[in-house]
Design a protein around this motif. Structure first.
Motif: not given
Lengths: 454, 454
Positions: B190, B216, B220-221
């Protein structure tokens, strides 16, 4: 995916009597022999080590032996253990087989060993004994006796094989939490230990040496007795609570096993589950296929000889008739420390001779494969010993799939693996080696068996 | 000596609804605030991290929330957990008090954390999520989420604080057995981790950093969500199964607690046992004295300020109103890794503000004294976190003896200590240090609290 199903007995259903398979066998077990005279052992020979009640249980042919109420009271701390239908494992294997396991890891020390530890501590306390000595390899037995000692106010001294003592400090910590003293063996506390240390200061120790140390202290002190965690008849007797509960739980489940499976080191968890079912069969009830599972590295039942042999390497113990690889046999290293014994319980050996059980040997990698598959389906992380049983269960369940037969399979999940995670780390790191026993070592050990006149 | 008594509920008695204390409180909890705008958080703000059902549970004021049947099915693998009358401990203390404990160590990962892990995995699976990320300190939460992931076929990635990752490899092994990936944090996976590593390559990591890493990746996914093991309202909601079962079990026992005790790190095991009893009280039922126990090294409830603060050190999370030592607070080293958090669940904080609970802080040596005394009486080896509750229980039981009052005391034994035996070894070796928090560190961290307009 099908959900796990637990069959939980009320604690009033903890058996009130242990079951003794000797009563139902077509022939009696061969007597133990005195290591000096080679004559059948009398009760007096065992008196320096065991309390009268356990000596009586060692030789009795009574079918039922009452469980004292104070023992049942302690049993209530974890018993009855659950019988669990492993429906998620069945689904993962896509098998028509019905898979059940009796889970003995619910005891605080984490294995079936506590069933006999509590009974042995009780009888010793009743006999006025103040202290118990024992040996331990992987530490399951030592921590169980430590727990039992705490329950009955007995001092406990555990001689732990040096290699395990160094590798598994957390088992020692557990024994100390329960107030026991855990000593690395060989130690300077005994003649036997000092002798070994003088000759081989770098020895990694062995169960045979640790037994000699524990026996020496017990024999020399009137207030001290010795306790053994497997092999002996009275130990197997105490473990019968496992199968006796399972019989009741199969009635709840309205099912009955076609196949009953356990791993076998000294034989006590295997016998604990299997003997009550064999008893039903011997008394005219349903037949079960019973399978004992052992490591190929220490293949007592599959490759050993049925003969009189010593229980220890130092040749201090009585001779018993059993499957043995020879007391001089040394297995190669592998992770199931509870399955490293050169011999097998005389009663388990006898039922194999009588054709009542069969045995299979497995290498450790396929056993860990099975253990991980089991854990991902059913949640519980099994002890390395128990993965041998699980390997056999999965093989049998896949055979059912192939044959399209819906057999019922029961096995004993004798303990959890919380103190064996290094073995799993090694497995994931690809560091496990599959080692067979060494044929030359075996032949030499068998050639060294004591000569006992027929 | 009196024998232990277990109150075992049939599995049909696993609650069908969780209990939400918000419905019974005289005032609603303060809203969480957006870390950027400091405005109350809307559901959309949480959508990148959590599935809709959990976001709803985070803000609901409904008293009962149905437990989905697939969650109850997995609960059956270890629930209902036993309520146990510790009569041997009572006898050892020679107290007229009646002591009961709810034992959550029966889950395969060994603690109460699995109660919410299973629920969170279920709702994420339902929402089409393929992967979960989380942080873990001591490893109880990480292994619980790993287990839950295995049950519902979700990938699980656990960021484990580097110090713990190195000290406790067996927790990592357990996560891997259940198929999860466990990564040392800070990691190179990360942006947050790489930044810390660049500045402080030798860092021992922290929960705050590990949270940032897990968040994080989830943010992001689209196929990945984040899961938290304590603090949040929905986590406390799921843990209410503990107290709801205990209420039924006290009915079986024909008794009712005067005092209810739990250790408190993030607050979820404490709330799990205590809130259903507080609910009874708030709706006009019997009053209970509720006591939260924490370490003097990290005294959130006894020394923290009730204020808005961040959940992590990186200030990425929403602000919640809670008792906090400040997100910059760093406690000195001690063994109860689960009690190191700078904050406290907003709902636990609120009930303390409302005068419904009290809190006490203990040093670790007297806690281990209590843990060992408990283990020798009752057999179970408690986790270091739970020994804080046991210390309080023993103190209260001794007070009952002094005063000659037969009060009923209940506590949550939130987990076993099988993966914490090094702490016991250190205790026996006299290596434990009793460390208080550092007043200067605390004052600096409190001065650094975010300024939120009233």
């Amino acid at each position: 995916m099908g959900a796990q199903v637990k069959y939980v007995l009320d604690e009033t259903k903890i058996p009130t009597e242990w079951y003794n398979i000797v009563a139902d066998l077509p022939r009696p077990p061969s007597p133990a022999l005195h290591p000096g005279t080679l004559q059948p052992l009398g009760p007096a020979d065992l008196a320096p080590l065991f309390p009268p009640e356990l000596i009586m249980q060692e030789v009795t042919a009574e079918r039922q032996v009452p469980i004292p109420e104070p023992v049942r009271e302690i049993y209530r701390q974890w018993r009855p253990s659950p019988l669990i239908r492993a429906r998620r494992l069945e689904a993962a294997l896509d098998t028509p087989a019905r898979i059940y396991f009796k889970y003995e890891g619910v005891s605080a020390p984490g294995s079936h060993k506590l069933n006999t530890a509590v009974a042995q501590a009780f009888y010793n306390k009743e006999a006025g004994i103040r202290r118990l000595t024992t040996e331990t390899g992987a530490g399951q037995w030592g921590s169980s006796l430590a727990y039992a000692g705490a329950m009955f106010g007995l001092e406990v001294r555990v001689f732990m094989v040096r290699a395990s003592f160094n590798q598994k400090p957390y088992r020692k910590a557990m024994m100390e939490v329960w107030g026991a003293k855990c000593v690395s063996s060989p130690s300077t506390e005994t003649e036997a230990g000092r002798r070994v240390l003088a000759e081989h200061p770098d020895t990694s120790g062995s169960l045979g040496i640790a037994i000699s140390e524990a026996v020496e202290i017990a024999a020399q002190n009137a207030d001290t007795n010795y306790a053994l965690g497997s092999v002996l008849n009275h130990v197997l007797l105490h473990q019968s609570v496992i199968g006796l509960e399972a019989l009741q739980q199969f009635e709840m489940a309205d099912d009955y096993p076609d196949i009953v499976i356990g791993c076998a080191g000294g034989g006590s968890n295997f016998a604990g589950l299997v003997f009550p079912f064999l008893g039903e069969q011997l008394r005219g009830g349903r037949k079960v296929q019973a399978i004992a599972c052992e490591p190929t590295a220490c293949p007592t039942l599959t490759r050993g000889r049925y003969a009189y042999d010593f229980g220890d390497t130092g040749h201090l113990t009585p001779l018993v008739r059993m499957h043995t690889l020879g007391s001089a046999f040394v297995p190669p290293g592998f992770h199931a420390g509870g399955l490293r014994y050169h011999g097998m319980a005389p009663l388990v050996s006898l039922v194999q001779e009588l054709g009542l059980i069969e045995s299979r040997a497995y290498n450790q990698t396929p056993c860990f494969d099975a253990g991980v598959q089991f854990a991902r389906a059913e949640g519980i992380v099994p002890a390395p010993e128990a993965t041998h049983a699980i390997r056999c269960v999965i093989d049998e369940a896949l055979r059912c799939k192939q044959e399209g037969t819906a057999r019922t399979i029961a096995f004993n999940l004798s303990g959890h693996g919380h103190f064996d995670m290094q073995a799993y780390l090694d497995y994931f790191a690809g560091k496990l080696e599959d080692r067979n026993y060494d044929e030359a070592v075996l032949q030499a050990a068998l050639a060294d068996l004591p000569k006992v006149p027929a």
